[in-house]
Write an enzyme that holds these catalytic residues in place. Structure first.
Site, mmCIF file in Angstrom:
data_model
loop_
_atom_site.group_PDB
_atom_site.id
_atom_site.type_symbol
_atom_site.label_atom_id
_atom_site.label_comp_id
_atom_site.label_asym_id
_atom_site.label_seq_id
_atom_site.Cartn_x
_atom_site.Cartn_y
_atom_site.Cartn_z
ATOM 1 N N HIS A 189 39.180 35.014 45.121
ATOM 2 C CA HIS A 189 39.230 36.392 45.615
ATOM 3 C C HIS A 189 38.156 36.672 46.653
ATOM 4 O O HIS A 189 37.196 35.906 46.821
ATOM 5 C CB HIS A 189 39.057 37.361 44.444
ATOM 6 N N GLU A 233 39.426 35.279 35.359
ATOM 7 C CA GLU A 233 38.184 34.520 35.305
ATOM 8 C C GLU A 233 37.867 34.074 33.881
ATOM 9 O O GLU A 233 38.293 34.697 32.901
ATOM 10 C CB GLU A 233 37.026 35.372 35.860
#
Length: 233
Positions: free
Chosen positions: A8, A82
Protein backbone atom coordinates in the site's frame (compact mmCIF):
# COMPACT_ATOMS: atom_id res chain seq x y z
CA UNK A 1 -0.34 -17.45 -13.27
CA UNK A 2 1.31 -14.17 -12.43
CA UNK A 3 0.79 -12.45 -9.07
CA UNK A 4 1.59 -8.80 -8.47
CA UNK A 5 2.00 -8.35 -4.71
CA UNK A 6 1.74 -4.61 -4.11
CA UNK A 7 2.42 -2.83 -0.85
CA UNK A 8 0.00 0.00 0.00
CA UNK A 9 0.88 3.70 -0.22
CA UNK A 10 2.44 5.64 2.63
CA UNK A 11 0.44 6.17 5.84
CA UNK A 12 0.97 8.45 8.86
CA UNK A 13 1.94 5.37 10.90
CA UNK A 14 4.69 4.55 8.42
CA UNK A 15 6.23 7.94 9.14
CA UNK A 16 6.30 7.16 12.86
CA UNK A 17 7.40 3.53 12.33
CA UNK A 18 4.44 2.23 14.33
CA UNK A 19 3.33 -1.41 14.29
CA UNK A 20 -0.11 -0.40 13.07
CA UNK A 21 -1.93 -3.56 11.98
CA UNK A 22 -5.47 -3.33 13.41
CA UNK A 23 -8.68 -2.66 11.50
CA UNK A 24 -9.54 -0.31 9.89
CA UNK A 25 -6.14 1.39 10.08
CA UNK A 26 -5.12 4.84 8.85
CA UNK A 27 -5.63 6.37 5.45
CA UNK A 28 -2.86 7.60 3.15
CA UNK A 29 -0.61 10.63 3.49
CA UNK A 30 -0.47 13.12 0.63
CA UNK A 31 2.54 11.22 -0.66
CA UNK A 32 0.62 7.95 -0.30
CA UNK A 33 -2.20 9.36 -2.44
CA UNK A 34 0.32 10.33 -5.11
CA UNK A 35 1.90 6.88 -4.95
CA UNK A 36 -1.51 5.25 -5.43
CA UNK A 37 -2.27 7.58 -8.33
CA UNK A 38 0.99 6.55 -9.99
CA UNK A 39 0.22 2.82 -9.89
CA UNK A 40 -1.88 2.67 -13.09
CA UNK A 41 0.99 4.10 -15.12
CA UNK A 42 3.60 1.95 -13.36
CA UNK A 43 1.57 -1.17 -14.15
CA UNK A 44 0.50 -0.12 -17.64
CA UNK A 45 2.22 -3.13 -19.18
CA UNK A 46 0.39 -5.64 -16.98
CA UNK A 47 -2.82 -7.26 -18.24
CA UNK A 48 -4.54 -7.48 -14.86
CA UNK A 49 -7.54 -9.81 -14.79
CA UNK A 50 -8.58 -9.12 -11.19
CA UNK A 51 -7.62 -6.87 -8.31
CA UNK A 52 -7.71 -7.62 -4.58
CA UNK A 53 -7.16 -5.46 -1.51
CA UNK A 54 -7.13 -6.22 2.21
CA UNK A 55 -9.75 -5.13 4.71
CA UNK A 56 -7.51 -2.29 5.89
CA UNK A 57 -8.36 1.18 4.59
CA UNK A 58 -4.90 1.92 3.19
CA UNK A 59 -4.89 -0.95 0.71
CA UNK A 60 -8.34 -0.10 -0.64
CA UNK A 61 -7.35 3.54 -1.13
CA UNK A 62 -4.19 2.38 -2.89
CA UNK A 63 -6.11 0.03 -5.18
CA UNK A 64 -8.82 2.56 -6.10
CA UNK A 65 -6.98 4.46 -8.87
CA UNK A 66 -5.89 1.22 -10.53
CA UNK A 67 -9.42 -0.17 -10.33
CA UNK A 68 -10.88 3.00 -11.82
CA UNK A 69 -8.35 3.10 -14.65
CA UNK A 70 -8.92 -0.58 -15.55
CA UNK A 71 -12.68 -0.54 -15.00
CA UNK A 72 -12.54 -3.48 -12.58
CA UNK A 73 -13.89 -3.99 -9.07
CA UNK A 74 -11.67 -4.30 -6.01
CA UNK A 75 -12.25 -7.61 -4.23
CA UNK A 76 -11.75 -6.95 -0.51
CA UNK A 77 -10.42 -9.95 1.41
CA UNK A 78 -9.37 -10.22 5.05
CA UNK A 79 -6.82 -12.91 4.25
CA UNK A 80 -4.27 -10.49 2.83
CA UNK A 81 -4.40 -7.97 5.68
CA UNK A 82 -1.23 -7.18 7.61
CA UNK A 83 0.28 -9.67 10.05
CA UNK A 84 -1.34 -8.86 13.37
CA UNK A 85 1.00 -7.27 15.89
CA UNK A 86 -1.17 -8.46 18.80
CA UNK A 87 0.13 -7.05 22.08
CA UNK A 88 2.78 -5.10 20.16
CA UNK A 89 0.17 -3.01 18.35
CA UNK A 90 1.07 0.69 17.91
CA UNK A 91 4.48 0.31 19.48
CA UNK A 92 7.47 1.78 17.68
CA UNK A 93 10.34 0.87 20.02
CA UNK A 94 13.07 -1.40 18.72
CA UNK A 95 12.33 -4.21 21.18
CA UNK A 96 8.78 -4.49 19.88
CA UNK A 97 9.83 -4.25 16.24
CA UNK A 98 12.53 -6.86 16.75
CA UNK A 99 10.09 -9.24 18.45
CA UNK A 100 7.57 -8.75 15.64
CA UNK A 101 10.19 -9.42 12.98
CA UNK A 102 11.76 -12.39 14.70
CA UNK A 103 8.38 -14.04 15.14
CA UNK A 104 7.22 -13.37 11.59
CA UNK A 105 10.53 -14.36 10.01
CA UNK A 106 10.31 -17.55 12.04
CA UNK A 107 7.10 -18.44 10.24
CA UNK A 108 8.77 -18.25 6.85
CA UNK A 109 11.57 -20.47 8.13
CA UNK A 110 9.08 -23.12 9.21
CA UNK A 111 8.39 -22.26 12.85
CA UNK A 112 4.69 -21.82 12.07
CA UNK A 113 3.46 -22.80 15.53
CA UNK A 114 5.16 -19.76 17.03
CA UNK A 115 2.63 -17.12 18.05
CA UNK A 116 2.86 -13.36 17.91
CA UNK A 117 2.36 -12.11 21.50
CA UNK A 118 -1.40 -11.75 21.84
CA UNK A 119 -1.87 -12.43 18.14
CA UNK A 120 -1.89 -15.10 15.45
CA UNK A 121 0.58 -17.86 14.73
CA UNK A 122 2.27 -18.69 11.44
CA UNK A 123 -0.16 -21.42 10.52
CA UNK A 124 -3.06 -18.97 10.74
CA UNK A 125 -1.29 -16.09 9.01
CA UNK A 126 0.01 -18.09 6.05
CA UNK A 127 -3.23 -20.03 5.64
CA UNK A 128 -5.37 -16.91 5.30
CA UNK A 129 -3.01 -15.42 2.69
CA UNK A 130 -2.86 -18.77 0.87
CA UNK A 131 -6.66 -18.86 0.71
CA UNK A 132 -6.85 -15.55 -1.16
CA UNK A 133 -4.06 -16.63 -3.52
CA UNK A 134 -5.96 -19.86 -4.20
CA UNK A 135 -9.11 -17.87 -4.95
CA UNK A 136 -7.14 -15.61 -7.30
CA UNK A 137 -5.68 -18.66 -9.03
CA UNK A 138 -9.20 -19.64 -9.98
CA UNK A 139 -9.07 -16.88 -12.61
CA UNK A 140 -6.89 -19.15 -14.73
CA UNK A 141 -3.25 -20.17 -14.95
CA UNK A 142 -2.46 -17.60 -17.65
CA UNK A 143 -4.00 -14.68 -15.76
CA UNK A 144 -2.30 -11.79 -13.99
CA UNK A 145 -3.80 -10.87 -10.62
CA UNK A 146 -2.87 -7.89 -8.44
CA UNK A 147 -3.06 -8.13 -4.64
CA UNK A 148 -2.68 -4.87 -2.73
CA UNK A 149 -1.47 -5.96 0.68
CA UNK A 150 1.15 -5.04 3.29
CA UNK A 151 4.91 -5.12 3.62
CA UNK A 152 5.26 -7.75 6.31
CA UNK A 153 2.54 -9.98 4.89
CA UNK A 154 4.06 -9.88 1.39
CA UNK A 155 7.62 -10.51 2.55
CA UNK A 156 6.67 -13.33 4.90
CA UNK A 157 4.42 -15.09 2.38
CA UNK A 158 6.94 -14.74 -0.45
CA UNK A 159 9.80 -16.12 1.62
CA UNK A 160 7.61 -18.99 2.79
CA UNK A 161 6.19 -19.87 -0.63
CA UNK A 162 8.59 -18.75 -3.39
CA UNK A 163 11.23 -21.41 -4.01
CA UNK A 164 13.97 -18.91 -4.84
CA UNK A 165 13.49 -16.42 -1.98
CA UNK A 166 15.24 -17.12 1.30
CA UNK A 167 14.40 -15.60 4.63
CA UNK A 168 17.67 -13.68 4.47
CA UNK A 169 16.84 -12.16 1.10
CA UNK A 170 13.38 -11.05 2.22
CA UNK A 171 14.79 -9.63 5.45
CA UNK A 172 17.48 -7.65 3.67
CA UNK A 173 15.28 -6.33 0.89
CA UNK A 174 12.73 -3.92 2.25
CA UNK A 175 9.59 -3.25 0.26
CA UNK A 176 8.85 0.45 0.03
CA UNK A 177 5.33 1.86 -0.24
CA UNK A 178 3.69 0.72 -3.52
CA UNK A 179 6.67 -1.54 -4.16
CA UNK A 180 5.76 -4.67 -6.13
CA UNK A 181 6.90 -8.27 -5.81
CA UNK A 182 6.11 -10.34 -8.91
CA UNK A 183 5.75 -14.11 -8.56
CA UNK A 184 4.72 -16.75 -11.06
CA UNK A 185 3.36 -20.25 -10.64
CA UNK A 186 0.33 -21.80 -8.98
CA UNK A 187 -0.76 -23.16 -5.60
CA UNK A 188 -0.25 -26.68 -6.95
CA UNK A 189 3.15 -26.27 -8.62
CA UNK A 190 4.59 -23.64 -6.29
CA UNK A 191 5.88 -20.13 -6.87
CA UNK A 192 8.97 -18.44 -8.26
CA UNK A 193 9.74 -14.79 -7.60
CA UNK A 194 10.59 -12.90 -10.80
CA UNK A 195 11.25 -9.44 -9.42
CA UNK A 196 11.33 -7.58 -6.12
CA UNK A 197 10.63 -3.85 -6.31
CA UNK A 198 12.04 -3.77 -9.83
CA UNK A 199 15.10 -5.90 -9.09
CA UNK A 200 15.42 -9.33 -10.67
CA UNK A 201 15.42 -12.05 -8.02
CA UNK A 202 18.32 -14.50 -8.39
CA UNK A 203 17.56 -18.16 -9.00
CA UNK A 204 18.94 -18.96 -5.57
CA UNK A 205 19.37 -16.12 -3.09
CA UNK A 206 21.97 -15.88 -0.38
CA UNK A 207 21.17 -15.77 3.31
CA UNK A 208 21.48 -12.49 5.17
CA UNK A 209 20.71 -10.68 8.38
CA UNK A 210 17.18 -9.77 9.41
CA UNK A 211 17.66 -6.17 10.39
CA UNK A 212 15.12 -4.23 8.35
CA UNK A 213 12.22 -2.91 10.39
CA UNK A 214 8.66 -3.70 9.33
CA UNK A 215 7.78 -0.01 9.23
CA UNK A 216 10.78 0.91 7.14
CA UNK A 217 13.38 1.62 9.81
CA UNK A 218 16.69 -0.21 9.98
CA UNK A 219 17.21 -1.78 13.38
CA UNK A 220 20.45 -1.11 15.22
CA UNK A 221 22.35 -3.22 17.67
CA UNK A 222 23.01 -6.97 17.71
CA UNK A 223 21.64 -9.13 14.94
CA UNK A 224 18.50 -11.10 15.63
CA UNK A 225 18.56 -14.78 16.34
CA UNK A 226 18.89 -16.69 13.07
CA UNK A 227 16.03 -15.35 10.97
CA UNK A 228 13.24 -17.86 10.81
CA UNK A 229 10.91 -16.09 8.47
CA UNK A 230 10.52 -12.80 6.57
CA UNK A 231 8.37 -9.75 7.37
CA UNK A 232 8.10 -6.02 6.70
CA UNK A 233 5.40 -3.37 6.44
Amino acid sequence: MRLLLIRHGQTPSNLGHFLDTALPGPGLTDLGVRQASALPRALAGEDIASLYASTLTRTQLTAAPLAAERGIDVRVRDGIRELSAGDLEMRADEDAVRQYLTTAFGWSAGDIARRMPGGENGTEALARFDAVVAEAAGAGERSTVALVSHGAAIRVWTAARARNVTVGFAAEHRLENTGVVVVEGSPASGWTALSWAGTVVPGVTASGAADAGPAGRTLRGPKQEPPAGPPSD
